[in-house]
Design an enzyme around this catalytic site. Structure first.
Site, mmCIF file in Angstrom:
data_model
loop_
_atom_site.group_PDB
_atom_site.id
_atom_site.type_symbol
_atom_site.label_atom_id
_atom_site.label_comp_id
_atom_site.label_asym_id
_atom_site.label_seq_id
_atom_site.Cartn_x
_atom_site.Cartn_y
_atom_site.Cartn_z
ATOM 1 N N ASP A 119 0.849 -1.191 0.000
ATOM 2 C CA ASP A 119 0.000 0.000 0.000
ATOM 3 C C ASP A 119 0.883 1.239 0.000
ATOM 4 O O ASP A 119 1.746 1.389 0.868
ATOM 5 C CB ASP A 119 -0.903 -0.020 1.245
ATOM 6 C CG ASP A 119 -2.033 0.990 1.144
ATOM 7 O OD1 ASP A 119 -2.295 1.492 0.027
ATOM 8 O OD2 ASP A 119 -2.654 1.275 2.181
ATOM 9 N N HIS A 126 -3.784 13.906 0.720
ATOM 10 C CA HIS A 126 -4.018 13.024 1.861
ATOM 11 C C HIS A 126 -2.842 13.117 2.847
ATOM 12 O O HIS A 126 -3.051 13.283 4.052
ATOM 13 C CB HIS A 126 -4.201 11.587 1.374
ATOM 14 C CG HIS A 126 -4.291 10.565 2.470
ATOM 15 N ND1 HIS A 126 -5.348 10.505 3.351
ATOM 16 C CD2 HIS A 126 -3.438 9.564 2.841
ATOM 17 C CE1 HIS A 126 -5.158 9.507 4.208
ATOM 18 N NE2 HIS A 126 -4.002 8.929 3.922
ATOM 19 N N GLU A 191 -10.640 3.713 3.697
ATOM 20 C CA GLU A 191 -9.777 4.524 2.834
ATOM 21 C C GLU A 191 -10.118 4.177 1.393
ATOM 22 O O GLU A 191 -10.079 3.006 0.994
ATOM 23 C CB GLU A 191 -8.286 4.270 3.118
ATOM 24 C CG GLU A 191 -7.846 4.880 4.449
ATOM 25 C CD GLU A 191 -6.334 4.830 4.688
ATOM 26 O OE1 GLU A 191 -5.642 4.017 4.030
ATOM 27 O OE2 GLU A 191 -5.863 5.620 5.531
ATOM 28 N N GLU A 193 -9.249 3.827 -2.254
ATOM 29 C CA GLU A 193 -8.003 3.665 -3.002
ATOM 30 C C GLU A 193 -8.270 2.953 -4.318
ATOM 31 O O GLU A 193 -9.303 2.313 -4.502
ATOM 32 C CB GLU A 193 -6.983 2.849 -2.188
ATOM 33 C CG GLU A 193 -6.719 3.422 -0.799
ATOM 34 C CD GLU A 193 -5.484 2.871 -0.117
ATOM 35 O OE1 GLU A 193 -4.653 2.233 -0.801
ATOM 36 O OE2 GLU A 193 -5.355 3.085 1.102
ATOM 37 N N ASP A 225 -9.146 0.214 2.086
ATOM 38 C CA ASP A 225 -8.140 -0.132 3.096
ATOM 39 C C ASP A 225 -8.700 0.257 4.476
ATOM 40 O O ASP A 225 -8.418 1.339 4.995
ATOM 41 C CB ASP A 225 -6.836 0.618 2.787
ATOM 42 C CG ASP A 225 -5.773 0.415 3.838
ATOM 43 O OD1 ASP A 225 -5.799 -0.629 4.515
ATOM 44 O OD2 ASP A 225 -4.913 1.307 3.987
ATOM 45 N N ARG A 229 -8.179 3.891 13.358
ATOM 46 C CA ARG A 229 -7.318 5.055 13.616
ATOM 47 C C ARG A 229 -6.737 5.066 15.016
ATOM 48 O O ARG A 229 -5.628 5.561 15.242
ATOM 49 C CB ARG A 229 -8.110 6.347 13.383
ATOM 50 C CG ARG A 229 -8.652 6.495 11.982
ATOM 51 C CD ARG A 229 -7.550 6.469 10.954
ATOM 52 N NE ARG A 229 -8.077 6.662 9.601
ATOM 53 C CZ ARG A 229 -7.374 6.435 8.499
ATOM 54 N NH1 ARG A 229 -6.112 5.994 8.587
ATOM 55 N NH2 ARG A 229 -7.897 6.615 7.316
ATOM 56 N N GLN A 232 -3.974 2.609 15.118
ATOM 57 C CA GLN A 232 -2.885 3.146 14.288
ATOM 58 C C GLN A 232 -2.074 4.223 15.023
ATOM 59 O O GLN A 232 -0.845 4.216 14.985
ATOM 60 C CB GLN A 232 -3.500 3.743 13.008
ATOM 61 C CG GLN A 232 -2.495 4.207 11.973
ATOM 62 C CD GLN A 232 -3.186 4.730 10.704
ATOM 63 O OE1 GLN A 232 -4.419 4.746 10.609
ATOM 64 N NE2 GLN A 232 -2.397 5.150 9.739
ATOM 65 N N LYS A 245 -4.398 -2.007 10.165
ATOM 66 C CA LYS A 245 -4.776 -2.183 8.763
ATOM 67 C C LYS A 245 -4.982 -3.648 8.384
ATOM 68 O O LYS A 245 -5.667 -3.936 7.407
ATOM 69 C CB LYS A 245 -3.653 -1.644 7.865
ATOM 70 C CG LYS A 245 -3.243 -0.208 8.125
ATOM 71 C CD LYS A 245 -4.101 0.732 7.335
ATOM 72 C CE LYS A 245 -3.544 2.142 7.379
ATOM 73 N NZ LYS A 245 -4.341 3.043 6.546
ATOM 74 N N THR A 249 -8.997 -5.870 4.102
ATOM 75 C CA THR A 249 -8.918 -4.945 2.975
ATOM 76 C C THR A 249 -9.900 -5.485 1.937
ATOM 77 O O THR A 249 -9.824 -6.653 1.578
ATOM 78 C CB THR A 249 -7.500 -4.924 2.369
ATOM 79 O OG1 THR A 249 -6.557 -4.625 3.398
ATOM 80 C CG2 THR A 249 -7.382 -3.891 1.258
ATOM 81 N N GLU A 357 -9.975 12.416 7.433
ATOM 82 C CA GLU A 357 -9.860 13.735 6.801
ATOM 83 C C GLU A 357 -11.223 14.405 6.650
ATOM 84 O O GLU A 357 -11.359 15.600 6.857
ATOM 85 C CB GLU A 357 -9.269 13.599 5.392
ATOM 86 C CG GLU A 357 -7.828 13.212 5.314
ATOM 87 C CD GLU A 357 -7.483 12.897 3.860
ATOM 88 O OE1 GLU A 357 -7.151 13.818 3.112
ATOM 89 O OE2 GLU A 357 -7.576 11.719 3.489
HETATM 90 CA CA CA Z 1 -4.036 3.058 2.835
#
Ligand code: CA
Length: 411
Positions: A119, A126, A191, A193, A225, A229, A232, A245, A249, A357
Site C-alpha cells: 500500500d 491526503h 480509505e 483507493e 483499506d 485510527r 494506528q 490495517k 482490505t 480527513e
Molecule cells: Ca491506505
C-alpha cells in the site's frame, strides 16, 4: 465511435460496455471460473475455451494469475477476440449465447491469488491533511516529494466486495496520561483507493525501467483499506501501520484492464513551483482520469448517500512511478501482486477519501439524511466505493462497486 454488441444491456451499460470487458472470477457449482462482464451478463471464459471460441487456455484456471503472467500481447489478443465474439453481427453469437449468465445472480470470488500486497501513500493532499493533524507545524515529511512512500500490507486478509468486516480489537491509548487498554476500535475508518494488479513480473535482482512499467500492469480494481485510527495512532511509530490495517482490505470483483483504461490516460499535473523534479529513474508515467466515490448507508437509511468524490488524476505519484520504485532495489513483483495507491484525496473537502480527513479527526461529523451523524464508522454501516471514467469522444466505463458492512467486534 462506440462499439455495438448483440447483448442489448452492454449498449446502455454505465460500467460494462463492450469497450471495458473486465475480468473476474465467479462460482459455478463447486468450482470457480473466469469470466468477463458485459452489460448485465458474464461470459464464461472456461466454457468459451472448451467450445473453441477462444484459444487462451489460462482462462480455464480458477484465478487470473496465469492470464496476468502472460503479458500485454496475449491479453490484447484475447480482448480483440472477445470483442469480435460479442459485437453485433458476430457469426459466433449463437454459440457464445450459451455461455452467458446473469451478473446479478453470480457469486463473485477473489479474482486473484494475491501473493503480496503493498500500500502506497501517493496523494499529496491526503499526506498533507493527515500530517497536519499529527504535526501542525510540519505536515509533510521532507522525503515525501522525493520518494514514493509505502508499506507492506497483509495479503491474507484481502476480501472480495460484499464480505462483512468485523470491528477489530486492539491496543488503544486515547489519553496519553493513562496506560493503553485492549478494546474494540472506536475509530474505524475506510480509505478510498485504487489497486493495480501486476501482470508480467520481474526477476529478483532486476529492476523495471519506468518506460516499461506499463507492460507490467495488468489492470485495476477499487480498494477499501479499512483502518482503525486509534490502533494506528498508538502503534505506528517507528515502523508504520501494522494491526490497524491488517484485519481486512476489501476489493471490487472486476479487474478493469490497463488496455481498457488507455483512453483515460492523461498527462500528470505539473509539479508545483519549487517542488523537486523526480530523480531520473522515476521520471515518467501517465496519470489516469478516474472519478472515485464513497457512499455510506447506515442500518437506518433506505439507500446510500455519497460522502466524497475525488479523481485519481490528482495523485502526486503515477502508477508507473510506484511500480518502478517498488522494483528499483531488485524486489521481484509477481503476477497478481496488489499495489494499492493510498487514499485518494483532492483539494476540496468533499474530495477527501477517508473519514479521518472528511470529519477532520471526528471534530466535524458528517450529517446524514437519516438525521444521524458520523465521526467514524458504527456497526451496521455499509461503505460503498464506486469508480468510473468519462471523457468526451470515449465510451464511459466503470469499475462497478466495492462494498463492505461493519459488524460488531467479537465478544
Ligand atoms: Ca491506505
Amino acid at each position: 465511435m462506440a462499439l455495438v454488441s448483440w447483448i442489448d444491456s452492454a449498449n446502455i451499460s454505465q460500467d460494462f460496455p463492450l469497450e471495458n470487458l473486465p475480468f473476474g472470477v465467479f462460482r459455478a457449482g463447486r468450482r470457480a471460473r473466469i469470466g468477463v462482464a458485459v452489460g448485465d451478463r458474464i461470459l464464461d471464459l472456461c466454457a468459451a475455451f472448451e467450445d473453441d471460441l477462444i484459444a487462451e487456455d489460462s482462462c480455464t484456471r480458477e484465478t487470473l494469475n496465469e492470464l496476468m503472467a502472460r503479458g500485454p500481447e496475449a491479453l490484447r489478443a484475447l480482448r480483440t477476440r472477445l470483442t469480435e465474439i460479442l459485437s453485433e453481427g458476430s457469426p459466433d453469437r449463437h454459440r457464445a449465447v450459451k455461455h452467458l449468465l446473469s451478473r446479478q445472480n453470480a457469486e463473485m470470488l477473489l479474482p486473484v491469488t494475491i501473493g503480496d500486497y503493498t500500500d502506497f501513500y501517493a496523494s499529496l493532499h491526503h499526506a498533507t491533511n493527515v500530517g497536519s493533524m499529527l504535526r501542525p507545524d510540519n505536515p509533510l515529511l521532507p522525503n515525501y516529494k522525493h520518494v514514493p512512500i509505502g508499506y507492506h500490507g497483509r495479503a491474507s486478509s484481502v476480501v472480495i466486495s460484499g464480505t462483512s468486516v468485523r470491528r477489530p480489537w486492539g491496543q488503544l491509548r486515547d489519553d496519553a496520561s493513562k496506560p493503553p487498554t485492549f478494546a474494540p476500535s472506536r475509530r474505524l475508518d475506510y480509505e478510498l483507493e485504487l489497486g493495480a494488479f501486476i501482470g508480467r513480473g520481474n526477476a529478483q535482482g532486476s529492476a523495471i525501467p519506468i518506460g516499461e512499467a506499463q507492460d507490467h500492469l495488468f489492470g485495476f480494481c477499487l480498494v477499501n483499506d479499512w483502518s482503525a485510527r486509534d490502533i494506528q495512532t498508538w502503534e505506528y511509530q517507528p515502523l508504520g501501520p501494522f494491526l490497524a490495517k491488517s484485519f481486512a482490505t476489501s476489493i471490487s470483483p472486476w479487474v478493469v484492464t490497463a488496455e481498457a483504461l488507455a483512453p483515460f490516460r492523461v498527462e500528470p499535473a505539473a509539479r508545483a513551483e519549487g517542488d523537486p523534479e523526480p530523480l531520473p529513474y522515476l521520471a515518467g508515467g501517465d496519470a489516469y482520469d478516474i472519478t472515485l466515490e464513497v457512499y455510506i448507508k447506515t442500518a437506518k437509511m433506505s439507500g446510500p448517500v455519497r460522502v466524497s468524490r475525488g479523481n485519481f488524476r490528482d495523485m502526486y505519484w503515477t502508477v508507473a512511478q510506484l511500480l518502478t520504485h517498488h522494483a528499483s532495489n531488485g524486489c521481484n513483483l509477481r503476477p497478481g501482486d496488489l499495489i494499492a495507491s493510498g487514499t485518494v484525496s483532492g483539494t476540496e473537502k468533499d474530495a477527501r477519501g477517508c473519514l479521518l480527513e472528511r470529519t477532520w479527526r471526528g471534530t466535524e461529523p458528517l450529517e446524514l439524511p437519516s438525521g444521524e451523524t458520523r465521526a467514524f464508522l458504527e456497526d451496521g454501516d455499509e461503505v460503498i466505493l464506486r469508480g468510473y471514467c468519462v471523457r468526451e469522444g470515449a465510451t464511459r466505463i466503470g469499475f462497478g462497486e466495492c462494498r463492505g458492512t461493519v459488524t460488531a467486534a467479537a465478544s
